[in-house]
Design an enzyme around this catalytic site. Structure first.
Site, mmCIF file in Angstrom:
data_model
loop_
_atom_site.group_PDB
_atom_site.id
_atom_site.type_symbol
_atom_site.label_atom_id
_atom_site.label_comp_id
_atom_site.label_asym_id
_atom_site.label_seq_id
_atom_site.Cartn_x
_atom_site.Cartn_y
_atom_site.Cartn_z
ATOM 1 N N ASN A 114 46.889 45.476 32.451
ATOM 2 C CA ASN A 114 47.022 44.030 32.224
ATOM 3 C C ASN A 114 45.689 43.335 32.401
ATOM 4 O O ASN A 114 45.460 42.268 31.860
ATOM 5 C CB ASN A 114 47.999 43.416 33.243
ATOM 6 C CG ASN A 114 49.366 44.050 33.157
ATOM 7 O OD1 ASN A 114 49.969 44.029 32.105
ATOM 8 N ND2 ASN A 114 49.842 44.624 34.256
ATOM 9 N N LYS A 152 51.008 37.969 48.825
ATOM 10 C CA LYS A 152 49.675 37.903 49.451
ATOM 11 C C LYS A 152 49.620 36.732 50.440
ATOM 12 O O LYS A 152 49.147 36.867 51.564
ATOM 13 C CB LYS A 152 48.591 37.752 48.372
ATOM 14 C CG LYS A 152 48.414 38.994 47.527
ATOM 15 C CD LYS A 152 47.921 40.169 48.358
ATOM 16 C CE LYS A 152 47.996 41.477 47.634
ATOM 17 N NZ LYS A 152 47.802 42.655 48.473
ATOM 18 N N SER A 208 43.940 38.144 47.770
ATOM 19 C CA SER A 208 43.503 37.874 46.398
ATOM 20 C C SER A 208 43.137 36.410 46.237
ATOM 21 O O SER A 208 43.739 35.526 46.871
ATOM 22 C CB SER A 208 44.655 38.217 45.458
ATOM 23 O OG SER A 208 44.417 37.711 44.179
ATOM 24 N N TYR A 222 54.056 38.060 43.179
ATOM 25 C CA TYR A 222 52.906 38.810 43.692
ATOM 26 C C TYR A 222 52.032 37.902 44.570
ATOM 27 O O TYR A 222 51.662 38.269 45.684
ATOM 28 C CB TYR A 222 52.084 39.383 42.526
ATOM 29 C CG TYR A 222 50.714 39.880 42.952
ATOM 30 C CD1 TYR A 222 50.570 41.075 43.644
ATOM 31 C CD2 TYR A 222 49.564 39.139 42.684
ATOM 32 C CE1 TYR A 222 49.322 41.518 44.055
ATOM 33 C CE2 TYR A 222 48.307 39.579 43.088
ATOM 34 C CZ TYR A 222 48.191 40.766 43.772
ATOM 35 O OH TYR A 222 46.959 41.199 44.190
HETATM 36 P P1 NAD Z 1 45.847 50.055 42.998
HETATM 37 O O1 NAD Z 1 47.220 49.937 42.469
HETATM 38 O O2 NAD Z 1 44.860 50.821 42.205
HETATM 39 O O3 NAD Z 1 45.855 50.640 44.489
HETATM 40 C C1 NAD Z 1 46.920 50.432 45.374
HETATM 41 C C2 NAD Z 1 47.289 51.781 45.945
HETATM 42 O O4 NAD Z 1 48.352 51.606 46.865
HETATM 43 C C3 NAD Z 1 47.767 52.764 44.881
HETATM 44 O O5 NAD Z 1 47.103 53.992 45.033
HETATM 45 C C4 NAD Z 1 49.260 52.887 45.145
HETATM 46 O O6 NAD Z 1 49.735 54.186 44.797
HETATM 47 C C5 NAD Z 1 49.314 52.617 46.641
HETATM 48 N N1 NAD Z 1 50.588 52.093 47.127
HETATM 49 C C6 NAD Z 1 51.273 51.009 46.694
HETATM 50 N N2 NAD Z 1 52.380 50.836 47.440
HETATM 51 C C7 NAD Z 1 52.393 51.826 48.361
HETATM 52 C C8 NAD Z 1 53.263 52.187 49.414
HETATM 53 N N3 NAD Z 1 54.373 51.504 49.673
HETATM 54 N N4 NAD Z 1 52.948 53.267 50.178
HETATM 55 C C9 NAD Z 1 51.822 53.980 49.943
HETATM 56 N N5 NAD Z 1 50.966 53.691 48.957
HETATM 57 C C10 NAD Z 1 51.249 52.623 48.174
HETATM 58 O O7 NAD Z 1 45.322 48.556 43.254
HETATM 59 P P2 NAD Z 1 43.878 48.067 43.663
HETATM 60 O O8 NAD Z 1 43.329 47.318 42.507
HETATM 61 O O9 NAD Z 1 43.087 49.164 44.261
HETATM 62 O O10 NAD Z 1 44.282 47.000 44.765
HETATM 63 C C11 NAD Z 1 44.289 47.298 46.147
HETATM 64 C C12 NAD Z 1 44.794 46.094 46.912
HETATM 65 O O11 NAD Z 1 43.972 44.970 46.586
HETATM 66 C C13 NAD Z 1 46.217 45.682 46.544
HETATM 67 O O12 NAD Z 1 46.856 45.230 47.703
HETATM 68 C C14 NAD Z 1 46.021 44.553 45.560
HETATM 69 O O13 NAD Z 1 47.096 43.659 45.535
HETATM 70 C C15 NAD Z 1 44.773 43.900 46.121
HETATM 71 N N6 NAD Z 1 44.020 43.146 45.103
HETATM 72 C C16 NAD Z 1 43.619 43.768 43.962
HETATM 73 C C17 NAD Z 1 42.918 43.031 43.000
HETATM 74 C C18 NAD Z 1 42.473 43.675 41.707
HETATM 75 O O14 NAD Z 1 42.132 42.957 40.764
HETATM 76 N N7 NAD Z 1 42.431 44.990 41.576
HETATM 77 C C19 NAD Z 1 42.619 41.703 43.238
HETATM 78 C C20 NAD Z 1 43.030 41.113 44.418
HETATM 79 C C21 NAD Z 1 43.731 41.850 45.363
HETATM 80 C C1 UD1 Z 2 45.002 38.599 37.394
HETATM 81 C C2 UD1 Z 2 46.214 38.029 38.063
HETATM 82 C C3 UD1 Z 2 45.892 37.725 39.512
HETATM 83 C C4 UD1 Z 2 45.398 38.989 40.210
HETATM 84 C C5 UD1 Z 2 44.189 39.506 39.426
HETATM 85 C C6 UD1 Z 2 43.681 40.777 40.001
HETATM 86 C C7 UD1 Z 2 47.512 36.898 36.311
HETATM 87 C C8 UD1 Z 2 47.977 35.581 35.801
HETATM 88 N N1 UD1 Z 2 46.664 36.841 37.370
HETATM 89 O O1 UD1 Z 2 43.964 37.653 37.455
HETATM 90 O O2 UD1 Z 2 47.024 37.229 40.168
HETATM 91 O O3 UD1 Z 2 45.018 38.717 41.541
HETATM 92 O O4 UD1 Z 2 44.575 39.751 38.068
HETATM 93 O O5 UD1 Z 2 44.593 41.830 39.807
HETATM 94 O O6 UD1 Z 2 47.909 37.939 35.820
HETATM 95 N N2 UD1 Z 2 42.306 38.125 29.441
HETATM 96 C C9 UD1 Z 2 42.330 38.064 28.055
HETATM 97 N N3 UD1 Z 2 42.966 39.067 27.393
HETATM 98 C C10 UD1 Z 2 43.570 40.114 28.028
HETATM 99 C C11 UD1 Z 2 43.527 40.171 29.441
HETATM 100 C C12 UD1 Z 2 42.896 39.148 30.115
HETATM 101 O O7 UD1 Z 2 41.804 37.134 27.458
HETATM 102 O O8 UD1 Z 2 44.158 40.975 27.343
HETATM 103 C C13 UD1 Z 2 41.607 37.055 30.178
HETATM 104 C C14 UD1 Z 2 42.519 36.271 31.101
HETATM 105 O O9 UD1 Z 2 43.070 35.182 30.433
HETATM 106 C C15 UD1 Z 2 41.538 35.869 32.211
HETATM 107 C C16 UD1 Z 2 40.518 36.990 32.229
HETATM 108 O O10 UD1 Z 2 40.650 37.682 30.997
HETATM 109 O O11 UD1 Z 2 40.875 34.694 31.835
HETATM 110 C C17 UD1 Z 2 40.743 37.963 33.370
HETATM 111 O O12 UD1 Z 2 42.097 38.406 33.306
HETATM 112 P P1 UD1 Z 2 42.683 39.485 34.320
HETATM 113 O O13 UD1 Z 2 41.798 40.668 34.351
HETATM 114 O O14 UD1 Z 2 44.112 39.691 33.946
HETATM 115 O O15 UD1 Z 2 42.557 38.790 35.735
HETATM 116 P P2 UD1 Z 2 43.101 37.347 36.222
HETATM 117 O O16 UD1 Z 2 43.957 36.714 35.220
HETATM 118 O O17 UD1 Z 2 41.923 36.579 36.677
#
Ligand code: NAD
Ligand code: UD1
Length: 329
Positions: A197, A152, A124, A148
């Site tokens: 969130n 990573k 991330s 979290y």
């Molecule tokens: P997500 O929660 O939708 O997908 C993660 C999947 O992993 C889910 O289906 C969950 O059921 C499964 N999972 C979690 N723990 C498990 C375990 N112990 N065994 C088997 N399955 C398990 O999240 P996502 O948004 O698809 O994210 C995927 C990856 O990318 C994660 O590692 C997350 O931290 C990373 N990531 C996501 C974002 C984002 O904004 N979505 C940003 C940066 C990094």
């Molecule tokens: C968040 C996580 C980050 C994670 C990423 C992807 C935090 C502090 N950071 O990033 O660690 O890797 O998600 O899962 O939680 N916002 C609003 N109102 C809301 C929600 C969000 O104004 O109700 C704003 C936030 O302040 C930010 C932007 O929207 O500026 C994006 O927010 P969000 O989607 O939560 O992602 P990040 O904060 O960038």
């Protein structure tokens, strides 16, 4: 290739399975549905008209992971499985360290034991902390402000050390910026269990009338309109980034930013959503969210040069597809 995809029914995993299948790869998916639903398996198959092998497995279960590796002739692994709710990680850090670190250890161990030396890991942009933009892969990382983020950073370190110790390993660490949007079919998208969130599912729920308003966290940041800036990337572009990464794995550890390289403020995102979808989003400016940074966007030149990948979809595509998905749920 035969690709094991952990967390393959999650948001990014499901879109990546679709892209991998469409590119001609075979996928074996593991998930324990802690943050996803069983029907995603059928939806991936429906979209692609291809079969996947699915196993309901907890990746922290070392014996089960060993069994899966012994049963398949795997070429590569994409390790998405992980917990990702930042706030929850502060309240229950052990849950995050246990799940996210142990799953990485189990996958790395099985890869070594069964000679599956091609591994892609979901990291991330959070690991950059409040660095100067644009974030470049070789920047010194700043200490994360939540468990979290540490999971990573620690998983990245573990994989780097393993690949340093074994020259056969090819590890690509992909640092995602802010994935939003959904598949154009509207069948798969961001569907977290519990209250979302992240901003986009909140915006679509306000648009649908499920929530009263979007609380904008701060309008006193040093940005053009005072709201925080992020590098939003369409999840389908992100999925394609994994196909590019898996097809260009090379020995050692290589880190790539997957973003667009463009920053968009919260207000710009909201206004684009309103304009493209013709729906009003009720907003209220509230206090900054603790831990948020002002500006975050990627330098994407390394992924472009080495993976031959860059994003194609725009903010308008992201808000259109997110809204279409919300209306199909
Ligand atoms: P997500 O929660 O939708 O997908 C993660 C999947 O992993 C889910 O289906 C969950 O059921 C499964 N999972 C979690 N723990 C498990 C375990 N112990 N065994 C088997 N399955 C398990 O999240 P996502 O948004 O698809 O994210 C995927 C990856 O990318 C994660 O590692 C997350 O931290 C990373 N990531 C996501 C974002 C984002 O904004 N979505 C940003 C940066 C990094
Ligand atoms: C968040 C996580 C980050 C994670 C990423 C992807 C935090 C502090 N950071 O990033 O660690 O890797 O998600 O899962 O939680 N916002 C609003 N109102 C809301 C929600 C969000 O104004 O109700 C704003 C936030 O302040 C930010 C932007 O929207 O500026 C994006 O927010 P969000 O989607 O939560 O992602 P990040 O904060 O960038």
């Amino acid at each position: 290739m035969n690709i094991l995809v952990t967390g393959g029914t999650g948001y990014i995993g499901a879109h990546t399975c679709v892209s991998l299948l469409e590119a001609g790869h075979k996928v074996i998916v593991l998930d324990n549905f802690i943050n996803s639903k069983k029907d995603i398996v059928g939806k991936i198959e429906y979209i692609t008209n291809k079969k996947i092998q699915f196993h309901e497995v907890d990746v922290t279960d070392e014996l089960m992971i060993d069994k899966i590796f012994s049963n398949y002739d795997l070429d590569a692994v994409i390790h998405f499985a992980g917990l990702k709710a930042v706030g929850e990680s502060v309240i229950d850090p052990l849950k995050y360290y246990y799940n996210n670190i142990l799953s990485t250890l189990n996958i790395a161990k099985a890869c070594g034991k069964y000679g599956v030396f091609n591994l892609i890991f979901s990291s991330s942009a959070t690991v950059y902390g409040e660095n100067t933009v644009p974030f470049v892969e070789n920047m010194e990382l700043l200490p994360p402000i939540n468990p979290y983020g540490y999971t990573k950073m620690m998983s990245e370190r573990i994989l780097m050390d393993i690949s340093n110790s074994n020259p056969n390993f090819s590890v690509s660490i992909l640092r995602y910026f802010n994935p939003v949007g959904a598949h154009k079919s509207g069948l798969i998208g961001e569907l977290p269990k519990g209250n979302p969130n992240n901003i986009m599912p909140i915006i679509t729920k306000v648009a649908k009338g499920l929530y009263d308003k979007l609380k904008i966290f701060g309008n006193d940041y040093p940005t053009n309109d005072g709201t925080a800036v992020r590098d939003y990337i369409h999840v389908v572009d992100l999925a394609e980034g994994h196909v590019a990464a898996i097809e260009r794995l090379k020995r050692g550890t290589h880190i790539y930013n997957l973003g667009t390289g463009q920053g968009t403020s919260v207000l710009e995102l909201v206004h684009t959503f309103e304009r493209v979808n013709g729906v009003k989003i009720c907003c209220e400016i509230v206090e900054r969210r603790p831990g948020d940074i002002a500006v975050c966007y990627a330098d994407v030149s390394k992924a472009a040069n080495e993976l031959g990948w860059k994003t194609k979809l725009t903010i308008s595509d992201m808000v259109k597809d997110a809204w279409y998905f919300e209306n199909k749920i």
